[in-house]
Design a protein around this motif. Structure first.
Motif, PDB file in Angstrom:
ATOM      1  N   ASP A  48       0.829  -1.206   0.000  1.00  0.00           N
ATOM      2  CA  ASP A  48       0.000   0.000   0.000  1.00  0.00           C
ATOM      3  C   ASP A  48       0.864   1.257   0.000  1.00  0.00           C
ATOM      4  O   ASP A  48       0.582   2.217  -0.726  1.00  0.00           O
ATOM      5  CB  ASP A  48      -0.945   0.013   1.212  1.00  0.00           C
ATOM      6  CG  ASP A  48      -2.049  -1.027   1.104  1.00  0.00           C
ATOM      7  OD1 ASP A  48      -2.298  -1.510  -0.024  1.00  0.00           O
ATOM      8  OD2 ASP A  48      -2.650  -1.356   2.149  1.00  0.00           O
ATOM      9  N   ASN A  49       1.930   1.258   0.805  1.00  0.00           N
ATOM     10  CA  ASN A  49       2.845   2.402   0.824  1.00  0.00           C
ATOM     11  C   ASN A  49       3.522   2.593  -0.537  1.00  0.00           C
ATOM     12  O   ASN A  49       3.667   3.717  -1.016  1.00  0.00           O
ATOM     13  CB  ASN A  49       3.905   2.223   1.911  1.00  0.00           C
ATOM     14  CG  ASN A  49       3.336   2.390   3.300  1.00  0.00           C
ATOM     15  OD1 ASN A  49       2.268   2.967   3.477  1.00  0.00           O
ATOM     16  ND2 ASN A  49       4.034   1.878   4.293  1.00  0.00           N
ATOM     17  N   ALA A  50       3.940   1.494  -1.137  1.00  0.00           N
ATOM     18  CA  ALA A  50       4.603   1.579  -2.449  1.00  0.00           C
ATOM     19  C   ALA A  50       3.634   2.096  -3.508  1.00  0.00           C
ATOM     20  O   ALA A  50       4.005   2.926  -4.339  1.00  0.00           O
ATOM     21  CB  ALA A  50       5.159   0.211  -2.854  1.00  0.00           C
ATOM     22  N   GLU A  51       2.401   1.616  -3.475  1.00  0.00           N
ATOM     23  CA  GLU A  51       1.404   2.095  -4.442  1.00  0.00           C
ATOM     24  C   GLU A  51       1.112   3.572  -4.229  1.00  0.00           C
ATOM     25  O   GLU A  51       0.971   4.330  -5.197  1.00  0.00           O
ATOM     26  CB  GLU A  51       0.125   1.273  -4.332  1.00  0.00           C
ATOM     27  CG  GLU A  51       0.254  -0.122  -4.911  1.00  0.00           C
ATOM     28  CD  GLU A  51      -0.981  -0.981  -4.670  1.00  0.00           C
ATOM     29  OE1 GLU A  51      -1.836  -0.595  -3.837  1.00  0.00           O
ATOM     30  OE2 GLU A  51      -1.080  -2.032  -5.330  1.00  0.00           O
ATOM     31  N   HIS A  52       1.052   3.998  -2.979  1.00  0.00           N
ATOM     32  CA  HIS A  52       0.816   5.414  -2.690  1.00  0.00           C
ATOM     33  C   HIS A  52       1.977   6.266  -3.207  1.00  0.00           C
ATOM     34  O   HIS A  52       1.762   7.296  -3.851  1.00  0.00           O
ATOM     35  CB  HIS A  52       0.637   5.607  -1.173  1.00  0.00           C
ATOM     36  CG  HIS A  52       0.449   7.030  -0.772  1.00  0.00           C
ATOM     37  ND1 HIS A  52      -0.700   7.721  -1.059  1.00  0.00           N
ATOM     38  CD2 HIS A  52       1.267   7.888  -0.124  1.00  0.00           C
ATOM     39  CE1 HIS A  52      -0.583   8.954  -0.599  1.00  0.00           C
ATOM     40  NE2 HIS A  52       0.606   9.077  -0.024  1.00  0.00           N
ATOM     41  N   SER A  53       3.201   5.817  -2.946  1.00  0.00           N
ATOM     42  CA  SER A  53       4.381   6.546  -3.432  1.00  0.00           C
ATOM     43  C   SER A  53       4.423   6.584  -4.954  1.00  0.00           C
ATOM     44  O   SER A  53       4.763   7.602  -5.552  1.00  0.00           O
ATOM     45  CB  SER A  53       5.659   5.900  -2.901  1.00  0.00           C
ATOM     46  OG  SER A  53       5.693   5.961  -1.504  1.00  0.00           O
ATOM     47  N   LEU A  54       4.065   5.473  -5.564  1.00  0.00           N
ATOM     48  CA  LEU A  54       4.042   5.417  -7.022  1.00  0.00           C
ATOM     49  C   LEU A  54       3.004   6.385  -7.584  1.00  0.00           C
ATOM     50  O   LEU A  54       3.262   7.073  -8.579  1.00  0.00           O
ATOM     51  CB  LEU A  54       3.764   3.990  -7.499  1.00  0.00           C
ATOM     52  CG  LEU A  54       3.739   3.768  -9.010  1.00  0.00           C
ATOM     53  CD1 LEU A  54       5.074   4.154  -9.637  1.00  0.00           C
ATOM     54  CD2 LEU A  54       3.401   2.324  -9.325  1.00  0.00           C
ATOM     55  N   GLU A  55       1.858   6.457  -6.953  1.00  0.00           N
ATOM     56  CA  GLU A  55       0.822   7.382  -7.424  1.00  0.00           C
ATOM     57  C   GLU A  55       1.280   8.833  -7.260  1.00  0.00           C
ATOM     58  O   GLU A  55       1.030   9.660  -8.130  1.00  0.00           O
ATOM     59  CB  GLU A  55      -0.489   7.139  -6.664  1.00  0.00           C
ATOM     60  CG  GLU A  55      -1.680   7.808  -7.283  1.00  0.00           C
ATOM     61  CD  GLU A  55      -1.866   7.466  -8.770  1.00  0.00           C
ATOM     62  OE1 GLU A  55      -2.174   8.408  -9.551  1.00  0.00           O
ATOM     63  OE2 GLU A  55      -1.717   6.310  -9.165  1.00  0.00           O
ATOM     64  N   GLN A  56       1.987   9.129  -6.171  1.00  0.00           N
ATOM     65  CA  GLN A  56       2.540  10.473  -6.002  1.00  0.00           C
ATOM     66  C   GLN A  56       3.572  10.766  -7.088  1.00  0.00           C
ATOM     67  O   GLN A  56       3.581  11.863  -7.663  1.00  0.00           O
ATOM     68  CB  GLN A  56       3.200  10.611  -4.630  1.00  0.00           C
ATOM     69  CG  GLN A  56       2.232  10.802  -3.503  1.00  0.00           C
ATOM     70  CD  GLN A  56       2.945  10.962  -2.164  1.00  0.00           C
ATOM     71  OE1 GLN A  56       4.067  10.489  -1.990  1.00  0.00           O
ATOM     72  NE2 GLN A  56       2.296  11.623  -1.235  1.00  0.00           N
ATOM     73  N   ALA A  57       4.421   9.799  -7.378  1.00  0.00           N
ATOM     74  CA  ALA A  57       5.434   9.988  -8.422  1.00  0.00           C
ATOM     75  C   ALA A  57       4.767  10.183  -9.779  1.00  0.00           C
ATOM     76  O   ALA A  57       5.212  11.008 -10.583  1.00  0.00           O
ATOM     77  CB  ALA A  57       6.385   8.793  -8.465  1.00  0.00           C
ATOM     78  N   ARG A  58       3.698   9.438 -10.029  1.00  0.00           N
ATOM     79  CA  ARG A  58       2.968   9.617 -11.290  1.00  0.00           C
ATOM     80  C   ARG A  58       2.370  11.013 -11.378  1.00  0.00           C
ATOM     81  O   ARG A  58       2.391  11.650 -12.438  1.00  0.00           O
ATOM     82  CB  ARG A  58       1.878   8.564 -11.419  1.00  0.00           C
ATOM     83  CG  ARG A  58       2.388   7.211 -11.799  1.00  0.00           C
ATOM     84  CD  ARG A  58       1.257   6.224 -11.953  1.00  0.00           C
ATOM     85  NE  ARG A  58       1.773   4.922 -12.332  1.00  0.00           N
ATOM     86  CZ  ARG A  58       1.230   3.785 -11.970  1.00  0.00           C
ATOM     87  NH1 ARG A  58       0.139   3.771 -11.242  1.00  0.00           N
ATOM     88  NH2 ARG A  58       1.774   2.645 -12.347  1.00  0.00           N
ATOM     89  N   GLY A  59       1.829  11.501 -10.270  1.00  0.00           N
ATOM     90  CA  GLY A  59       1.282  12.856 -10.251  1.00  0.00           C
ATOM     91  C   GLY A  59       2.366  13.885 -10.527  1.00  0.00           C
ATOM     92  O   GLY A  59       2.165  14.826 -11.306  1.00  0.00           O
ATOM     93  N   ASP A  60       3.530  13.699  -9.889  1.00  0.00           N
ATOM     94  CA  ASP A  60       4.648  14.613 -10.134  1.00  0.00           C
ATOM     95  C   ASP A  60       5.104  14.536 -11.585  1.00  0.00           C
ATOM     96  O   ASP A  60       5.437  15.553 -12.196  1.00  0.00           O
ATOM     97  CB  ASP A  60       5.823  14.277  -9.210  1.00  0.00           C
ATOM     98  CG  ASP A  60       5.523  14.588  -7.754  1.00  0.00           C
ATOM     99  OD1 ASP A  60       4.550  15.336  -7.499  1.00  0.00           O
ATOM    100  OD2 ASP A  60       6.251  14.083  -6.885  1.00  0.00           O
ATOM    101  N   LEU A  61       5.112  13.346 -12.132  1.00  0.00           N
ATOM    102  CA  LEU A  61       5.518  13.177 -13.529  1.00  0.00           C
ATOM    103  C   LEU A  61       4.517  13.848 -14.470  1.00  0.00           C
ATOM    104  O   LEU A  61       4.916  14.479 -15.450  1.00  0.00           O
ATOM    105  CB  LEU A  61       5.650  11.686 -13.860  1.00  0.00           C
ATOM    106  CG  LEU A  61       6.187  11.352 -15.242  1.00  0.00           C
ATOM    107  CD1 LEU A  61       7.576  11.944 -15.442  1.00  0.00           C
ATOM    108  CD2 LEU A  61       6.229   9.851 -15.436  1.00  0.00           C
TER     109      LEU A  61
END
Length: 144
Positions: A48-61
């Motif tokens: 869940d933490n990794a998916e949350h971080s990935l979604e944040q990175a996608r938003g930043d991207l």
């Protein structure tokens, strides 16, 4: 009656013996199942933490991509202005010092803006590289 009590007592003893043997053999399995449940809960939390971080990175991207899309036309316009200015300077050899000074001022302004844009694009490039490295870290399993 005595035979029934004897038979019932024998059946009870056999049942207790079977229960004891089954409990003895499954005691270690219960601890193992408990440990696996805790590990599964930990893995779910980490996922869940990794998916949350990935979604944040996608938003930043996505934001970075939007900024890059916004800056590209400005860079192209600056390059076109610079090219036009270079062509106009080479086509008009005879000009007075006021026009030359104005042209130099324009060239310097364009070069300054061009340098600022290059700095911004370099920053965006570093940011995208950082995001890529973060995504690579997230995609690598924790056990490796």
């Amino acid at each position: 009656m005595a035979v029934q009590k004897l038979g019932r007592g024998l059946v009870d003893r056999i049942a207790k013996l079977i229960d004891f043997r089954v409990d003895d053999r499954t005691r270690g399995l219960a601890d193992r199942v408990n440990n696996l449940e805790h590990a599964t809960a930990d893995h779910r939390r980490r996922l869940d933490n990794a998916e949350h971080s990935l979604e944040q990175a996608r938003g930043d991207l996505r934001w970075t991509r939007a900024e890059l899309d916004r800056l590209i036309p400005h860079v192209a316009a600056q390059e076109a202005r610079l090219e036009t200015l270079c062509e106009s300077m080479s086509l008009v050899p005879n000009s007075d010092s006021r026009q030359i000074a104005e042209a130099r001022t324009l060239i310097e302004e364009i070069q300054r803006q061009h340098a600022q844009i290059r700095v911004r694009l370099a920053g965006i490039s570093r940011y995208e590289d950082r995001l890529r490295r973060l995504e690579d870290q997230i995609s690598v399993p924790a056990g490796e």
